[in-house]
Design a protein around this motif. Structure first.
Motif, PDB file in Angstrom:
ATOM      1  N   MET A 141      24.797  -2.292 -11.228  1.00 43.75           N
ATOM      2  CA  MET A 141      23.441  -1.765 -11.018  1.00 43.75           C
ATOM      3  C   MET A 141      22.803  -2.392  -9.783  1.00 43.75           C
ATOM      4  N   ARG A 142      21.832  -1.691  -9.250  1.00 41.11           N
ATOM      5  CA  ARG A 142      21.100  -2.169  -8.073  1.00 41.11           C
ATOM      6  C   ARG A 142      20.366  -3.479  -8.378  1.00 41.11           C
ATOM      7  N   LYS A 143      20.441  -4.416  -7.449  1.00 38.75           N
ATOM      8  CA  LYS A 143      19.711  -5.672  -7.636  1.00 38.75           C
ATOM      9  C   LYS A 143      18.479  -5.686  -6.740  1.00 38.75           C
ATOM     10  N   LEU A 144      17.400  -6.201  -7.305  1.00 37.49           N
ATOM     11  CA  LEU A 144      16.177  -6.402  -6.514  1.00 37.49           C
ATOM     12  C   LEU A 144      15.687  -7.820  -6.719  1.00 37.49           C
ATOM     13  N   LYS A 145      14.956  -8.309  -5.719  1.00 40.38           N
ATOM     14  CA  LYS A 145      14.255  -9.573  -5.906  1.00 40.38           C
ATOM     15  C   LYS A 145      13.022  -9.320  -6.780  1.00 40.38           C
ATOM     16  N   PHE A 146      12.563 -10.380  -7.429  1.00 37.06           N
ATOM     17  CA  PHE A 146      11.343 -10.322  -8.245  1.00 37.06           C
ATOM     18  C   PHE A 146      10.193  -9.719  -7.429  1.00 37.06           C
ATOM     19  N   SER A 147      10.025 -10.196  -6.190  1.00 36.11           N
ATOM     20  CA  SER A 147       8.900  -9.703  -5.370  1.00 36.11           C
ATOM     21  C   SER A 147       9.056  -8.212  -5.060  1.00 36.11           C
ATOM     22  N   GLN A 148      10.295  -7.779  -4.846  1.00 36.85           N
ATOM     23  CA  GLN A 148      10.522  -6.336  -4.589  1.00 36.85           C
ATOM     24  C   GLN A 148      10.271  -5.514  -5.853  1.00 36.85           C
ATOM     25  N   ALA A 149      10.591  -6.100  -6.984  1.00 38.70           N
ATOM     26  CA  ALA A 149      10.382  -5.389  -8.258  1.00 38.70           C
ATOM     27  C   ALA A 149       8.889  -5.177  -8.516  1.00 38.70           C
ATOM     28  N   ILE A 150       8.099  -6.198  -8.159  1.00 40.84           N
ATOM     29  CA  ILE A 150       6.638  -6.061  -8.290  1.00 40.84           C
ATOM     30  C   ILE A 150       6.162  -4.926  -7.377  1.00 40.84           C
ATOM     31  N   ASN A 151       6.648  -4.954  -6.161  1.00 40.74           N
ATOM     32  CA  ASN A 151       6.268  -3.941  -5.180  1.00 40.74           C
ATOM     33  C   ASN A 151       6.613  -2.535  -5.686  1.00 40.74           C
ATOM     34  N   GLU A 152       7.807  -2.418  -6.272  1.00 42.14           N
ATOM     35  CA  GLU A 152       8.245  -1.107  -6.768  1.00 42.14           C
ATOM     36  C   GLU A 152       7.401  -0.645  -7.962  1.00 42.14           C
ATOM     37  N   ALA A 153       7.029  -1.605  -8.809  1.00 41.64           N
ATOM     38  CA  ALA A 153       6.179  -1.250  -9.949  1.00 41.64           C
ATOM     39  C   ALA A 153       4.837  -0.704  -9.469  1.00 41.64           C
ATOM     40  N   PHE A 154       4.275  -1.364  -8.450  1.00 41.65           N
ATOM     41  CA  PHE A 154       3.030  -0.869  -7.853  1.00 41.65           C
ATOM     42  C   PHE A 154       3.203   0.562  -7.367  1.00 41.65           C
ATOM     43  N   GLU A 155       4.281   0.764  -6.635  1.00 42.74           N
ATOM     44  CA  GLU A 155       4.494   2.075  -6.020  1.00 42.74           C
ATOM     45  C   GLU A 155       4.592   3.170  -7.088  1.00 42.74           C
ATOM     46  N   ILE A 156       5.318   2.867  -8.149  1.00 39.55           N
ATOM     47  CA  ILE A 156       5.475   3.862  -9.225  1.00 39.55           C
ATOM     48  C   ILE A 156       4.134   4.114  -9.920  1.00 39.55           C
ATOM     49  N   ALA A 157       3.440   3.029 -10.234  1.00 41.73           N
ATOM     50  CA  ALA A 157       2.164   3.170 -10.943  1.00 41.73           C
ATOM     51  C   ALA A 157       1.171   3.987 -10.125  1.00 41.73           C
ATOM     52  N   MET A 158       1.130   3.726  -8.820  1.00 40.57           N
ATOM     53  CA  MET A 158       0.153   4.408  -7.975  1.00 40.57           C
ATOM     54  C   MET A 158       0.544   5.861  -7.723  1.00 40.57           C
ATOM     55  N   GLN A 159       1.862   6.107  -7.790  1.00 34.07           N
ATOM     56  CA  GLN A 159       2.318   7.493  -7.643  1.00 34.07           C
ATOM     57  C   GLN A 159       1.978   8.331  -8.868  1.00 34.07           C
ATOM     58  N   ILE A 160       2.208   7.756 -10.042  1.00 36.40           N
ATOM     59  CA  ILE A 160       2.030   8.578 -11.246  1.00 36.40           C
ATOM     60  C   ILE A 160       0.583   8.657 -11.705  1.00 36.40           C
ATOM     61  N   ASN A 161      -0.259   7.741 -11.231  1.00 33.88           N
ATOM     62  CA  ASN A 161      -1.656   7.793 -11.673  1.00 33.88           C
ATOM     63  C   ASN A 161      -2.599   7.490 -10.506  1.00 33.88           C
ATOM     64  N   PRO A 162      -3.380   8.500 -10.082  1.00 26.45           N
ATOM     65  CA  PRO A 162      -4.264   8.302  -8.920  1.00 26.45           C
ATOM     66  C   PRO A 162      -5.401   7.329  -9.192  1.00 26.45           C
ATOM     67  N   ASN A 163      -5.600   6.940 -10.449  1.00 27.29           N
ATOM     68  CA  ASN A 163      -6.677   5.994 -10.765  1.00 27.29           C
ATOM     69  C   ASN A 163      -6.260   4.532 -10.609  1.00 27.29           C
ATOM     70  N   VAL A 164      -4.984   4.291 -10.304  1.00 24.22           N
ATOM     71  CA  VAL A 164      -4.542   2.908 -10.099  1.00 24.22           C
ATOM     72  C   VAL A 164      -4.923   2.474  -8.686  1.00 24.22           C
ATOM     73  N   ILE A 165      -5.632   1.348  -8.603  1.00 24.54           N
ATOM     74  CA  ILE A 165      -5.960   0.791  -7.295  1.00 24.54           C
ATOM     75  C   ILE A 165      -5.496  -0.664  -7.240  1.00 24.54           C
ATOM     76  N   CYS A 166      -5.313  -1.162  -6.017  1.00 26.90           N
ATOM     77  CA  CYS A 166      -4.747  -2.499  -5.830  1.00 26.90           C
ATOM     78  C   CYS A 166      -5.597  -3.241  -4.816  1.00 26.90           C
ATOM     79  N   TYR A 167      -6.185  -4.356  -5.237  1.00 28.95           N
ATOM     80  CA  TYR A 167      -6.953  -5.117  -4.252  1.00 28.95           C
ATOM     81  C   TYR A 167      -6.893  -6.608  -4.513  1.00 28.95           C
ATOM     82  N   GLY A 168      -7.339  -7.345  -3.525  1.00 22.71           N
ATOM     83  CA  GLY A 168      -7.338  -8.803  -3.596  1.00 22.71           C
ATOM     84  C   GLY A 168      -7.244  -9.342  -2.186  1.00 22.71           C
ATOM     85  N   LEU A 169      -7.558 -10.620  -2.043  1.00 24.08           N
ATOM     86  CA  LEU A 169      -7.509 -11.229  -0.706  1.00 24.08           C
ATOM     87  C   LEU A 169      -6.107 -11.135  -0.138  1.00 24.08           C
ATOM     88  N   GLY A 170      -5.962 -10.417   0.948  1.00 22.26           N
ATOM     89  CA  GLY A 170      -4.694 -10.386   1.672  1.00 22.26           C
ATOM     90  C   GLY A 170      -3.664  -9.388   1.178  1.00 22.26           C
TER      91      GLY A 170
END
Lengths: 351, 322
Positions: free
Chosen positions: A1-30
């Motif tokens: 199976m495909r391997k990802l780093k923890f940080s990439q997995a977080i990034n991918e989760a964001f991408e999926i969540a924001m794709q499937i639901n337009p109400n998901v927003i992401c903010y914070g310093l930096g």
């Protein structure tokens, strides 16, 4: 199976969540800066626009209240703190509002917010840049608290957190960000409140969390060579806790060692011991033990942290003692010259 | 149009006064067993501001929240039942006087921590903006809230990001027993200090309900049109003790003279006289409105008294939404 780093997995989760639901927003310093919070938020602003992915002023308390307010009207905000320590400025909003609104208003409000907090150790992060304060959040009814260890769990738990209708504190250990594991593509969820059994054995139960699970895995490899076999439970969720799996294991092995990334007093690991004593007393063959940080602020100098943090060597030693053996973890593990204050040779600081 | 507005505003003022004074009368029956902060004397700000809002606009409030809840149109039966700790209360008996809610009229909640709902209003405004709606979100707070860090954080963010929020500061001169003089510099007006953050501000006499309404209507119009936040400060005075049903002019932190000075400026009497002078309404109409409201309030107390208490069994399952 495909391997990802923890940080990439977080990034991918964001991408999926924001794709499937337009109400998901992401903010914070930096979150939209060139580093993208250790790579976890890179590219999101380009994909989803500045209305949904944005930098903020250094106003942790208000920004948390703003997340709560937005969530009352259907938005699912995900806030990120590059260090958990900064979230302490927002404890009022987290504890007095986010954790209370559902109950306090008779179930009429839900607060579907996720607050990412990054903890760590080593490289001189010191007293106010590496605190592991999961127990503080676990103490608050109304919050959920998760601490994924693997990239697979990070993705599945972040997706579950974002789509949970309750406030979730999502604690990431900086030393896990580069760790790879198998990560399926697409949307999958890991139930909040379910632990993961990493290994099976009859000698002893180790209940661990976050980065300490990595140290435990190394320790177990060495212990196996001495024919010591342990149940290793990675709790994944601190609140709610998967008591069933823990009790089941302790009833089988009769021995419990808890590992904590934080200070021992008033800790999650102490609480696990208390609940086990309460529920599995007659099964216990030895007094439960806890391996946690000493009751003091984290020092900075490498000469001081060397004796402050807990490592595989310490796990081997305490397991050996509990089983009446005579193993010396420090003699058994060869770190090949890697300094104690980095997770691997990929890490060169500065934070 | 203006005629109807004025009558509605009068109804709000009288309803708030009647509810608050009935609570004060009945509190010593000890059936209302929670900290209760009465709004008597401060009705003008709540009524005037809410008269300028639409039904689907949002309101948050703080510990002294009764007036705002009633002015926004909150169900008073559920409010009184909440103070009585009953299952029919607006928060099912879990919140009490300081945690009122009536989502059906956009009253999203009041909380007890000073300044606690200020960022929530900005958050709702952010959601409104994301959804391309034209709703305005209003948050009420007192003069002590501007001493909290979260106030500055929120105003700064709202200005920077042009959030449609109406910030209402009710300056009643005291935080519990602490006068403004020990909390904020002499000769510094709150609205002037806040203007320095970059937000549009105005101020007025909170005991003149019509002035409050006109300034609020003007502000709400600008917020909708320009998508900006606005801060309004209104001077007013709480008649009764900080928390509880009694008067406390004798305990030493303020004087009877000061109280009587403000009582002369009673917003309810002021507005009633204004309507009579302007012939908006005559004495018999006033009496008829008052009688109707008194009946409604009495019925609400009876409802609260007669309602059942919530059951503890199973309540731990209500901590999380599932």
């Amino acid at each position: 199976m495909r391997k990802l780093k923890f940080s990439q997995a977080i990034n991918e989760a964001f991408e999926i969540a924001m794709q499937i639901n337009p109400n998901v927003i992401c903010y914070g310093l930096g979150v939209d800066d060139p580093k993208g919070v250790f790579g976890t938020t890179l590219g999101l602003k380009e994909k989803f626009g500045k209305d949904r992915v944005f930098d903020t002023p250094a106003s942790e308390n208000a920004m948390t209240g703003i997340a709560i307010g937005a969530s009352l009207n259907g938005i699912r905000p995900v806030m990120t703190h590059q260090r958990l320590d900064f979230s302490l400025l927002s404890m009022d909003q987290i504890i007095n509002n986010a954790a209370k609104f559902h109950f306090m208003f008779g179930g009429q409000h839900t607060v579907p917010i996720t607050i990412r907090m990054i903890t760590g150790r080593g490289w001189g992060q010191g007293p106010t840049h590496s605190q592991n304060l999961q127990s503080i959040f676990a103490h608050i009814p109304g919050l959920k608290v998760v601490m994924p260890t693997t990239a697979y769990d990070a993705k599945g738990l972040l997706l579950s957190s974002i789509f949970d209708d309750n406030p979730v504190i999502f604690i990431e250990h900086r030393w896990l960000h580069n760790l790879e594991s198998d990560v399926p593509e697409g949307d999958y969820r890991i139930e909040i409140g379910k632990s993961k059994k990493i290994s099976d054995g009859f000698d002893l139960t180790i209940v661990s969390m976050s980065y300490m699970t990595v140290e435990a895995i190394h320790a177990l490899e060495i212990l196996k060579k001495s024919d010591i076999h342990c149940d290793l439970i990675d709790i994944r969720s601190v609140k709610p806790m998967d008591w069933t799996t823990i009790f089941h294991s302790v009833k089988k092995t009769g021995r419990l060692l808890t590992l904590d990334t934080g200070v021992g007093q008033g800790s999650v690991s102490s609480d696990i011991i208390a609940e086990v004593c309460h529920n599995c007393w007659s099964s216990l063959k030895a007094q439960p033990e806890r391996l946690s940080l000493p009751d003091m602020p984290t020092p900075t100098s490498p000469s001081l942290t060397k004796h402050f943090y807990r490592r595989s060597e310490d796990i081997i030693n305490i397991v050996s003692k509990m089983l009446g053996k005579d193993l010396d973890g420090y003699a058994l593990i060869d770190r090949d010259g890697l300094p104690h204050d980095v997770p691997g040779d990929w890490f060169k600081g500065p934070f | 149009m203006e005629h109807t507005l004025k009558i509605n505003l009068f109804k709000k003022l009288f309803k708030i006064r009647t509810v608050e004074e009935t609570i004060a009368d009945k509190y010593t029956e000890w059936e209302m067993r929670c900290p209760t902060h009465l709004s008597t004397g401060q009705e003008g700000v709540a009524a005037g501001v809410c008269q300028a809002l639409e039904d689907d606009d949002f309101v948050f409030s703080s510990h002294r929240s009764h007036a705002h809840y009633i002015a926004k149109g909150g169900d008073i039966r559920k409010m009184i039942a909440e103070i009585y700790g009953k299952s029919t209360g607006c928060s099912a008996g879990r919140g009490g006087s300081m945690h009122l809610i009536d989502k059906s009229v956009g009253f999203l909640g009041s909380t007890s921590i000073v300044g606690g709902t200020i960022p929530l209003a900005a958050g709702v405004a952010l959601s409104v903006k994301l959804k391309n709606s034209s709703q305005v979100t209003c948050t009420f707070f007192g003069d002590a809230a501007v001493e909290e860090g979260v106030f500055y954080e929120t105003i700064n963010y709202a200005v920077t990001n042009k959030l449609p929020v109406l910030f209402i500061c009710e300056n009643n001169l005291y935080s519990v027993y602490s006068p403004l003089s020990v909390r904020q510099p002499e000769n510094r007006n709150i609205f002037e200090m806040v203007e320095g953050i970059g937000i549009s501000v105005d101020h007025g006499n909170g005991n003149d309900p019509w002035e409050v309404f006109e300034k609020s209507r003007n502000a709400v119009g600008k917020i909708r049109e320009l998508q900006i936040p606005i801060f309004l400060e209104f001077s007013t005075y709480r008649w009764r003790e900080h928390c509880g049903p009694f008067f406390d002019n004798d305990i030493g932190y303020r004087t009877e003279t000061e109280f009587l000075h403000w009582k002369e400026k009673d917003p309810l009497q002021f507005f009633e006289n204004m309507l009579l002078e302007q012939r908006v309404i005559d004495e018999s109409q006033i009496q008829s409105i008052k009688a109707g409201i008194i009946d409604e309030v009495n019925e609400a107390f009876q409802f609260a008294h007669d309602s059942d208490f919530p059951d503890f069994t199973g309540i731990q399952n209500s901590v999380y939404h599932s």
